[in-house]
Design an enzyme around this catalytic site. Structure first.
Site, short mmCIF file in Angstrom:
data_model
loop_
_atom_site.label_atom_id
_atom_site.label_comp_id
_atom_site.label_asym_id
_atom_site.label_seq_id
_atom_site.Cartn_x
_atom_site.Cartn_y
_atom_site.Cartn_z
CB CYS A 9 -0.92 0.00 1.22
SG CYS A 9 -1.91 1.51 1.38
CB CYS A 33 -4.62 3.51 -5.10
SG CYS A 33 -3.79 1.90 -5.17
#
Length: 286
Positions: free
Chosen positions: A73, A224
């Protein structure tokens, strides 16, 4: 359970300091779902654990808001780096962070007060072969602008792994991106055994793109980081920009600066912010 809520460009997670908190492994998926619930929990895109590591100063574990564990992430990495530096778990401004997708190098940029506003993360080299994504088909082949039917419409997919899988589609206008329609269909498509993050990209120039995402396990999010990296790699592969060029990626939550270096590594620079700290008491068996 003590927690810190942080966000990178609006991509928020509940961060738990596992140097101090002892959590039960079997309860982690359910705990992630519970704390992420905006009505009955704290509210976030998921939960991230900041843990001791045998390979690096800190280890990051990422749980989506459906309880599934992610390999990486990008926005979370920046927040973990900020947390680790500000809480004294590292003294250097550049250090490794262990993830399920491998080791990554983070560089924090502290201000005069010793607090970190922005972080640069070396995300390593993208993986482009189908087997590395993973995506069904000829294992070694790259997937660049490959025709792919979703529903009754054909799109052209470029597939990239940044330690987690991404499927990128280029469109003319970002406002027309069918994120809610196509995202859930492609996310769990049988062509992607581990599911896939779905991105739509509008190229403005060789130094600027717009970006929208349907995240695997989370749905629509404000940002993201790994997806933005994958989008720039895909832009190079499709001839819209070139290696070594810094590209500004406009996400719903703000901007990231991404470059795919000549040596193959991808650098990501962006903000990391602390929202609040608190104690979560509901539903814990310890």
């Amino acid at each position: 359970m003590k927690f810190t809520k942080m966000h990178g460009l609006g991509n928020s997670y509940i961060y738990v300091d596992c140097f101090k908190e002892l959590l039960k492994e079997e309860e982690l998926p359910a705990l992630a779902v519970a704390v992420a619930d905006k009505n009955k929990g704290i509210g976030s895109d998921g939960m991230i654990l900041i843990c001791p590591s045998d390979r690096a100063p800190v280890k990051m574990r990422v749980f989506n808001n459906d309880g599934s564990e992610a390999k990486n992430c990008g926005n979370g990495l920046r927040c973990v780096a900020k947390f680790a530096f500000e809480h004294g778990y590292v003294k250097e401004t550049s250090f490794d962070v262990e993830t399920l997708g491998g080791l990554v190098k983070a560089t924090v940029h502290p201000n005069d007060n010793g607090l970190v506003d922005t972080v640069t993360v070396n995300m390593g080299e993208p993986r482009l072969g189908r087997a590395q994504i993973p995506m069904l088909g000829e294992e070694a082949a790259e997937v660049v602008a490959e025709p792919f039917t979703i529903g009754e419409k054909e799109y052209r997919l470029t597939a990239v792994s940044m330690g987690n899988p991404h499927a990128i589609m280029f469109i003319d206008t970002i406002e027309d991106a069918p994120v809610e329609q196509v995202g859930p269909l492609l996310e769990k498509h049988e062509a992607f055994p581990d599911w896939v993050n779905v991105e739509f990209v509008q190229v403005v120039s060789p130094t600027e793109i717009h970006f929208r995402v349907w995240e695997r396990g989370s749905g629509i999010t404000q940002a993201c980081g790994t997806g933005a990296c994958a989008a720039v790699v895909a832009s190079v592969l499709n001839g819209f920009t070139q290696k070594g060029q810094e590209v500004t990626v406009h996400l719903l939550g703000g901007d990231l600066t991404i470059s795919w270096l000549e040596n193959g590594d991808v650098l990501m620079t962006g903000a990391a912010e602390t929202i609040c700290e608190g104690t979560y008491v509901k539903g814990l068996s310890y």
